[in-house]
Scaffold this motif. Structure first.
Motif, PDB file in Angstrom:
ATOM      1  N   GLN A 108       0.830  -1.197   0.000  1.00  6.99           N
ATOM      2  CA  GLN A 108       0.000   0.000   0.000  1.00  6.99           C
ATOM      3  C   GLN A 108       0.868   1.252   0.000  1.00  6.99           C
ATOM      4  O   GLN A 108       1.790   1.385   0.799  1.00  6.99           O
ATOM      5  CB  GLN A 108      -0.916  -0.001   1.220  1.00  6.99           C
ATOM      6  CG  GLN A 108      -1.757   1.258   1.366  1.00  6.99           C
ATOM      7  CD  GLN A 108      -2.638   1.214   2.599  1.00  6.99           C
ATOM      8  OE1 GLN A 108      -3.003   0.136   3.061  1.00  6.99           O
ATOM      9  NE2 GLN A 108      -2.973   2.381   3.130  1.00  6.99           N
ATOM     10  N   ALA A 109       0.563   2.180  -0.889  1.00  9.10           N
ATOM     11  CA  ALA A 109       1.358   3.404  -1.024  1.00  9.10           C
ATOM     12  C   ALA A 109       0.871   4.458  -0.046  1.00  9.10           C
ATOM     13  O   ALA A 109      -0.326   4.582   0.219  1.00  9.10           O
ATOM     14  CB  ALA A 109       1.281   3.928  -2.443  1.00  9.10           C
ATOM     15  N   ASN A 110       1.815   5.247   0.474  1.00  8.02           N
ATOM     16  CA  ASN A 110       1.472   6.335   1.379  1.00  8.02           C
ATOM     17  C   ASN A 110       1.838   7.715   0.826  1.00  8.02           C
ATOM     18  O   ASN A 110       1.436   8.723   1.383  1.00  8.02           O
ATOM     19  CB  ASN A 110       2.147   6.149   2.747  1.00  8.02           C
ATOM     20  CG  ASN A 110       3.653   6.031   2.649  1.00  8.02           C
ATOM     21  OD1 ASN A 110       4.155   4.983   2.280  1.00  8.02           O
ATOM     22  ND2 ASN A 110       4.364   7.100   2.991  1.00  8.02           N
ATOM     23  N   ASP A 111       2.578   7.775  -0.300  1.00  6.60           N
ATOM     24  CA  ASP A 111       2.860   9.069  -0.924  1.00  6.60           C
ATOM     25  C   ASP A 111       3.330   8.863  -2.353  1.00  6.60           C
ATOM     26  O   ASP A 111       3.873   7.797  -2.706  1.00  6.60           O
ATOM     27  CB  ASP A 111       3.924   9.845  -0.139  1.00  6.60           C
ATOM     28  CG  ASP A 111       3.877  11.334  -0.442  1.00  6.60           C
ATOM     29  OD1 ASP A 111       2.872  11.794  -1.031  1.00  6.60           O
ATOM     30  OD2 ASP A 111       4.824  12.061  -0.100  1.00  6.60           O
ATOM     31  N   LEU A 112       3.107   9.901  -3.187  1.00  6.27           N
ATOM     32  CA  LEU A 112       3.483   9.873  -4.601  1.00  6.27           C
ATOM     33  C   LEU A 112       4.186  11.178  -4.958  1.00  6.27           C
ATOM     34  O   LEU A 112       3.966  12.213  -4.331  1.00  6.27           O
ATOM     35  CB  LEU A 112       2.241   9.713  -5.496  1.00  6.27           C
ATOM     36  CG  LEU A 112       1.327   8.508  -5.247  1.00  6.27           C
ATOM     37  CD1 LEU A 112       0.069   8.643  -6.097  1.00  6.27           C
ATOM     38  CD2 LEU A 112       2.054   7.214  -5.569  1.00  6.27           C
ATOM     39  N   ALA A 113       5.024  11.127  -5.997  1.00  5.08           N
ATOM     40  CA  ALA A 113       5.684  12.330  -6.506  1.00  5.08           C
ATOM     41  C   ALA A 113       5.946  12.141  -7.995  1.00  5.08           C
ATOM     42  O   ALA A 113       6.189  11.020  -8.457  1.00  5.08           O
ATOM     43  CB  ALA A 113       6.991  12.609  -5.765  1.00  5.08           C
ATOM     44  N   VAL A 114       5.906  13.231  -8.750  1.00  6.93           N
ATOM     45  CA  VAL A 114       6.123  13.201 -10.196  1.00  6.93           C
ATOM     46  C   VAL A 114       7.370  14.003 -10.535  1.00  6.93           C
ATOM     47  O   VAL A 114       7.559  15.117 -10.035  1.00  6.93           O
ATOM     48  CB  VAL A 114       4.904  13.779 -10.951  1.00  6.93           C
ATOM     49  CG1 VAL A 114       5.193  13.891 -12.445  1.00  6.93           C
ATOM     50  CG2 VAL A 114       3.671  12.921 -10.717  1.00  6.93           C
ATOM     51  N   GLY A 115       8.232  13.451 -11.383  1.00  7.70           N
ATOM     52  CA  GLY A 115       9.438  14.153 -11.817  1.00  7.70           C
ATOM     53  C   GLY A 115      10.268  13.272 -12.723  1.00  7.70           C
ATOM     54  O   GLY A 115      10.097  12.049 -12.758  1.00  7.70           O
ATOM     55  N   ASN A 116      11.165  13.881 -13.468  1.00  7.66           N
ATOM     56  CA  ASN A 116      12.046  13.130 -14.369  1.00  7.66           C
ATOM     57  C   ASN A 116      13.244  12.625 -13.569  1.00  7.66           C
ATOM     58  O   ASN A 116      14.204  13.347 -13.326  1.00  7.66           O
ATOM     59  CB  ASN A 116      12.504  14.031 -15.515  1.00  7.66           C
ATOM     60  CG  ASN A 116      13.287  13.264 -16.569  1.00  7.66           C
ATOM     61  OD1 ASN A 116      13.458  12.047 -16.456  1.00  7.66           O
ATOM     62  ND2 ASN A 116      13.757  13.950 -17.583  1.00  7.66           N
ATOM     63  N   LEU A 117      13.183  11.356 -13.170  1.00 11.37           N
ATOM     64  CA  LEU A 117      14.176  10.799 -12.257  1.00 11.37           C
ATOM     65  C   LEU A 117      15.115   9.811 -12.933  1.00 11.37           C
ATOM     66  O   LEU A 117      15.905   9.152 -12.249  1.00 11.37           O
ATOM     67  CB  LEU A 117      13.468  10.113 -11.084  1.00 11.37           C
ATOM     68  CG  LEU A 117      12.631  11.061 -10.207  1.00 11.37           C
ATOM     69  CD1 LEU A 117      11.770  10.278  -9.238  1.00 11.37           C
ATOM     70  CD2 LEU A 117      13.524  12.040  -9.468  1.00 11.37           C
TER      71      LEU A 117
ATOM     72  N   GLU B  30       9.291  13.958  -2.384  1.00 12.14           N
ATOM     73  CA  GLU B  30       9.087  15.106  -3.268  1.00 12.14           C
ATOM     74  C   GLU B  30      10.242  15.166  -4.259  1.00 12.14           C
ATOM     75  O   GLU B  30      11.381  14.830  -3.917  1.00 12.14           O
ATOM     76  CB  GLU B  30       9.000  16.397  -2.475  1.00 12.14           C
ATOM     77  CG  GLU B  30       8.632  17.625  -3.294  1.00 12.14           C
ATOM     78  CD  GLU B  30       7.314  17.468  -4.012  1.00 12.14           C
ATOM     79  OE1 GLU B  30       7.352  17.115  -5.214  1.00 12.14           O
ATOM     80  OE2 GLU B  30       6.262  17.676  -3.387  1.00 12.14           O
ATOM     81  N   THR B  31       9.947  15.594  -5.493  1.00 14.40           N
ATOM     82  CA  THR B  31      10.975  15.727  -6.515  1.00 14.40           C
ATOM     83  C   THR B  31      11.370  17.186  -6.688  1.00 14.40           C
ATOM     84  O   THR B  31      10.602  18.098  -6.381  1.00 14.40           O
ATOM     85  CB  THR B  31      10.484  15.177  -7.872  1.00 14.40           C
ATOM     86  OG1 THR B  31       9.318  15.925  -8.278  1.00 14.40           O
ATOM     87  CG2 THR B  31      10.134  13.704  -7.775  1.00 14.40           C
ATOM     88  N   GLY B  32      12.588  17.420  -7.176  1.00 15.12           N
ATOM     89  CA  GLY B  32      13.057  18.778  -7.425  1.00 15.12           C
ATOM     90  C   GLY B  32      14.528  18.795  -7.751  1.00 15.12           C
ATOM     91  O   GLY B  32      15.198  17.756  -7.753  1.00 15.12           O
ATOM     92  N   PHE B  33      15.043  19.971  -8.044  1.00 11.64           N
ATOM     93  CA  PHE B  33      16.470  20.151  -8.328  1.00 11.64           C
ATOM     94  C   PHE B  33      17.150  20.537  -7.020  1.00 11.64           C
ATOM     95  O   PHE B  33      17.397  21.709  -6.747  1.00 11.64           O
ATOM     96  CB  PHE B  33      16.661  21.210  -9.414  1.00 11.64           C
ATOM     97  CG  PHE B  33      16.040  20.827 -10.731  1.00 11.64           C
ATOM     98  CD1 PHE B  33      16.751  20.064 -11.652  1.00 11.64           C
ATOM     99  CD2 PHE B  33      14.746  21.208 -11.037  1.00 11.64           C
ATOM    100  CE1 PHE B  33      16.179  19.694 -12.856  1.00 11.64           C
ATOM    101  CE2 PHE B  33      14.165  20.851 -12.254  1.00 11.64           C
ATOM    102  CZ  PHE B  33      14.889  20.085 -13.156  1.00 11.64           C
ATOM    103  N   PHE B  34      17.455  19.537  -6.208  1.00 11.30           N
ATOM    104  CA  PHE B  34      17.927  19.778  -4.847  1.00 11.30           C
ATOM    105  C   PHE B  34      19.447  19.808  -4.722  1.00 11.30           C
ATOM    106  O   PHE B  34      19.963  20.267  -3.714  1.00 11.30           O
ATOM    107  CB  PHE B  34      17.375  18.707  -3.906  1.00 11.30           C
ATOM    108  CG  PHE B  34      15.872  18.621  -3.909  1.00 11.30           C
ATOM    109  CD1 PHE B  34      15.098  19.741  -3.650  1.00 11.30           C
ATOM    110  CD2 PHE B  34      15.235  17.425  -4.166  1.00 11.30           C
ATOM    111  CE1 PHE B  34      13.719  19.672  -3.653  1.00 11.30           C
ATOM    112  CE2 PHE B  34      13.848  17.341  -4.158  1.00 11.30           C
ATOM    113  CZ  PHE B  34      13.100  18.471  -3.912  1.00 11.30           C
ATOM    114  N   THR B  35      20.175  19.280  -5.688  1.00  8.55           N
ATOM    115  CA  THR B  35      21.626  19.190  -5.573  1.00  8.55           C
ATOM    116  C   THR B  35      22.275  19.803  -6.797  1.00  8.55           C
ATOM    117  O   THR B  35      21.602  20.346  -7.677  1.00  8.55           O
ATOM    118  CB  THR B  35      22.076  17.718  -5.433  1.00  8.55           C
ATOM    119  OG1 THR B  35      21.852  17.036  -6.673  1.00  8.55           O
ATOM    120  CG2 THR B  35      21.293  17.018  -4.332  1.00  8.55           C
ATOM    121  N   GLU B  36      23.602  19.699  -6.856  1.00  9.95           N
ATOM    122  CA  GLU B  36      24.329  20.264  -8.001  1.00  9.95           C
ATOM    123  C   GLU B  36      24.225  19.395  -9.236  1.00  9.95           C
ATOM    124  O   GLU B  36      24.690  19.772 -10.303  1.00  9.95           O
ATOM    125  CB  GLU B  36      25.807  20.460  -7.630  1.00  9.95           C
ATOM    126  CG  GLU B  36      26.647  19.181  -7.559  1.00  9.95           C
ATOM    127  CD  GLU B  36      26.448  18.426  -6.270  1.00  9.95           C
ATOM    128  OE1 GLU B  36      27.077  17.365  -6.090  1.00  9.95           O
ATOM    129  OE2 GLU B  36      25.666  18.903  -5.420  1.00  9.95           O
TER     130      GLU B  36
END
Length: 407
Positions: free
Chosen positions: A244-253, A309-315
């Protein structure tokens, strides 16, 4: 009377004349300083706090209606979009009673130097408030746990999507582009909703897609509503999950050009790789063209996931995945993309590798990440061409053959 006495009398008279003026100026300055201090009182202190990359300016209260007498309670959900098509972002809020309020964005706050704003400054109607509460209000028949905005019906206008955790339906309130919304339309889904997110999944087409995790008779699944003609135009794609899933996120990973869906299920992290559409050829029976099946992979992590969560978090050049653990700590998983490498490399410098984390085979097969490998210039195992189009075609062919083999 001597000259000395005359001078003293003149100085005394001058002091008596100018002292009230000076005192008045000092008092005026003190009052001005007090007013200035009152105006600069902020509700949220953020300036110069934290690292520079996450530091914000101090926050100020917005002038909105008082909800203290609202029996339903204060709003607890928030979403934003340009609902009235004026080029300024608006807000919507939802409370536990199902009431949705619309706050219109103020163009003067976003564009204070525009000719229209300058004209309002001249006639005294200019205001710096970021939002103004609209008379428009909506009421849902339930207390929503999820609230999102986007163009879900491909008409070019921003809509509202709401849902409740554990329910088996989504509620779509279609916008007309002027800040008004239609009565909500109920969209039945197969199972009880356990997680919810929206975004552009797969190839970018300007439409907002929807991904929800459901639980149906103890079987966990991911439902992806994704199509250029509108998210709910056709039936969703169903992808089985291990838990069972508890969270989702969308991004180019990964290393392609399609947005993926990351699924958190306790200590399991599943990545459903995005891909392009076969539209409109898949609608023509005579074309015999079908969209390749989804490819997903699951990793077992040494910790429990609370949120992602997805995002541009690093270099790194690609997107990363931020993971909030149940113990309150944060971790990031970087994209396998190279940071800044020349594009005209020899194919032998490109090698497919698997993640070092333990993997569990899902309903299809595991995909592999592609990265530029300069540390192993002699690597020749399982090479892919450096040209993006050729590499994409080969990967799609492999995915199609693997999916056919698993059926």
């Amino acid at each position: 009377m001597s000259l000395k006495n005359i001078v003293l009398v003149c100085l005394s008279a001058s002091a008596l004349y100018f002292l009230p003026i000076v005192s008045s100026q000092v008092n005026s300055e003190n009052e001005s300083e007090k007013e200035q201090k009152v105006e600069t009182i902020v509700s949220v202190r953020a300036k110069d706090r934290g690292f520079p990359h996450v530091s914000f300016a101090d926050g100020n209260d917005l002038k909105v209606a008082d909800n203290s007498n609202n029996h339903a309670g204060s709003p607890n959900l928030l979403a934003s979009a340009d609902f009235d098509s004026d080029g300024t972002i608006d807000l919507i809020t939802a409370d536990s009673g199902g009431s949705i309020k619309f706050y219109r964005g103020n163009p003067d706050s976003s564009f204070p130097n525009s000719p229209e704003a300058q004209a309002r400054k001249a006639d005294g109607t200019f205001t710096e408030d970021a939002f103004s509460e609209s008379v428009n209000s909506l009421n849902l028949a339930f207390s929503p746990d999820y609230l999102a905005s986007g163009d879900f019906n491909a008409d070019g206008h921003q809509d509202i999507l709401a849902a409740r955790n554990g329910d088996n339906s989504l509620h779509l309130l279609a916008g007309n582009g002027s800040g008004n919304f239609a009565v909500d339309v109920k969209i039945q889904v197969e199972g009880a909703i356990t997680a919810f997110t929206v975004g552009e999944i797969g190839r970018r087409d300007g439409q907002t897609d929807v991904a929800i995790a459901v639980l149906n008779k103890k079987v966990a699944s991911l439902l992806v509503f994704e199509h250029p003609e509108g998210a709910f135009k056709y039936k969703p794609e169903k992808i089985k999950l291990l838990a069972q899933a508890n969270d989702l996120a969308v991004g180019n990973l990964d290393t392609d050009f399609f947005a993926d869906v990351a699924v958190a299920s306790g200590n399991k992290l599943t990545l459903v790789h995005g891909r392009g559409q076969a539209y409109p050829w898949d609608l023509l029976k005579e074309s015999d063209i079908k969209r390749p099946s989804a490819v997903s992979e699951t990793r077992i992590l040494p910790f429990e996931i609370a949120a992602i969560e997805t995002g541009f978090f690093t270099e790194k050049r690609g997107m990363s995945l931020a993971i909030l653990l149940t113990n309150g700590s944060l971790q990031t998983l970087d994209s396998p993309k190279a940071e800044s490498k020349p594009l005209n490399l020899d194919p032998k410098y490109i090698k497919r590798v698997r993640s070092s984390l333990p993997a569990i085979r899902s309903e299809k097969i595991f995909s592999s990440f592609t990265y530029l490998n300069e540390d192993n210039p002699d690597a020749t195992e399982d090479l892919l061409p450096a040209d993006n189009d050729e590499r994409e075609k080969i990967l799609q062919d492999r995915q199609q053959k693997a999916a056919e083999a698993m059926q």
